[in-house]
Scaffold this active site. Sequence first.
Site, PDB file in Angstrom:
ATOM      1  N   ASN A  43       0.834  -1.190   0.000  1.00  0.00           N
ATOM      2  CA  ASN A  43       0.000   0.000   0.000  1.00  0.00           C
ATOM      3  C   ASN A  43       0.877   1.251   0.000  1.00  0.00           C
ATOM      4  O   ASN A  43       1.975   1.271   0.544  1.00  0.00           O
ATOM      5  CB  ASN A  43      -1.008   0.001   1.154  1.00  0.00           C
ATOM      6  CG  ASN A  43      -0.410  -0.084   2.538  1.00  0.00           C
ATOM      7  OD1 ASN A  43       0.518  -0.834   2.788  1.00  0.00           O
ATOM      8  ND2 ASN A  43      -0.968   0.690   3.457  1.00  0.00           N
ATOM      9  N   GLU A  45       0.288   5.381   0.610  1.00  0.00           N
ATOM     10  CA  GLU A  45      -0.572   6.509   0.990  1.00  0.00           C
ATOM     11  C   GLU A  45       0.033   7.810   0.471  1.00  0.00           C
ATOM     12  O   GLU A  45       1.170   7.836  -0.005  1.00  0.00           O
ATOM     13  CB  GLU A  45      -0.704   6.576   2.508  1.00  0.00           C
ATOM     14  CG  GLU A  45      -1.356   5.343   3.098  1.00  0.00           C
ATOM     15  CD  GLU A  45      -1.389   5.348   4.620  1.00  0.00           C
ATOM     16  OE1 GLU A  45      -2.060   4.474   5.172  1.00  0.00           O
ATOM     17  OE2 GLU A  45      -0.749   6.198   5.263  1.00  0.00           O
ATOM     18  N   CYS A  54      -3.902   0.434  -2.782  1.00  0.00           N
ATOM     19  CA  CYS A  54      -3.863  -0.786  -1.970  1.00  0.00           C
ATOM     20  C   CYS A  54      -2.759  -1.714  -2.458  1.00  0.00           C
ATOM     21  O   CYS A  54      -2.354  -1.675  -3.625  1.00  0.00           O
ATOM     22  CB  CYS A  54      -5.197  -1.511  -2.065  1.00  0.00           C
ATOM     23  SG  CYS A  54      -6.588  -0.617  -1.336  1.00  0.00           S
ATOM     24  N   GLU A  56      -2.961  -4.917  -3.026  1.00  0.00           N
ATOM     25  CA  GLU A  56      -3.454  -5.811  -4.077  1.00  0.00           C
ATOM     26  C   GLU A  56      -3.444  -5.117  -5.437  1.00  0.00           C
ATOM     27  O   GLU A  56      -3.080  -5.724  -6.442  1.00  0.00           O
ATOM     28  CB  GLU A  56      -4.878  -6.282  -3.757  1.00  0.00           C
ATOM     29  CG  GLU A  56      -4.999  -7.052  -2.460  1.00  0.00           C
ATOM     30  CD  GLU A  56      -5.285  -6.172  -1.244  1.00  0.00           C
ATOM     31  OE1 GLU A  56      -5.886  -6.678  -0.288  1.00  0.00           O
ATOM     32  OE2 GLU A  56      -4.923  -4.972  -1.233  1.00  0.00           O
ATOM     33  N   CYS A  87     -10.080  -5.113   0.402  1.00  0.00           N
ATOM     34  CA  CYS A  87     -11.233  -4.213   0.460  1.00  0.00           C
ATOM     35  C   CYS A  87     -12.181  -4.533  -0.705  1.00  0.00           C
ATOM     36  O   CYS A  87     -11.842  -5.316  -1.600  1.00  0.00           O
ATOM     37  CB  CYS A  87     -10.775  -2.750   0.397  1.00  0.00           C
ATOM     38  SG  CYS A  87     -10.161  -2.221  -1.223  1.00  0.00           S
ATOM     39  N   CYS A  90     -10.677  -3.864  -4.154  1.00  0.00           N
ATOM     40  CA  CYS A  90      -9.657  -4.846  -4.543  1.00  0.00           C
ATOM     41  C   CYS A  90     -10.265  -6.209  -4.833  1.00  0.00           C
ATOM     42  O   CYS A  90      -9.772  -6.938  -5.693  1.00  0.00           O
ATOM     43  CB  CYS A  90      -8.568  -4.936  -3.478  1.00  0.00           C
ATOM     44  SG  CYS A  90      -7.458  -3.509  -3.561  1.00  0.00           S
TER      45      CYS A  90
END
Length: 133
Positions: A43, A45, A54, A56, A87, A90
């Site tokens: 991930n 940010e 993310c 994935e 999530c 994903c």
Amino acid sequence: MPSLDSLFEAAKAIQAKAYAPYSRFKVGAAILTPNGGVFTGCNVENAAYPVGTCAEAGAISAMLAGGENRIEVIVVMGEGEHLVTPCGGCRQRIREFAAPETPIHVAGPEGIRKSFTLEDLLPFSFGPDNLSA
């Protein structure tokens, strides 16, 4: 063909490289393709939190950049006592490149915590086959 243990280790190694200065919640993902390729992502940010990427999604991008387009197995690595499953977004991204029976293994630092199929996590999904003529 790489083992589940080697996928776990790949997800763990890439998790350490995650850029999560705001949430401090690092996630890693490792994908195995039918051709034996292993692709990882973490991930990422940014200051416009929560606009980020993310793990994935990063692994899927790496897979595509590496010339592959099918997910055979995926391992998602997170911390804490709760399962760190993909999530919703994903799950749909995985669906684009995986079959309903594709295994998704959720891991923590100690190893694989629980295994699901894509169908378990995204039942009755909408995917590429819905748009085929």
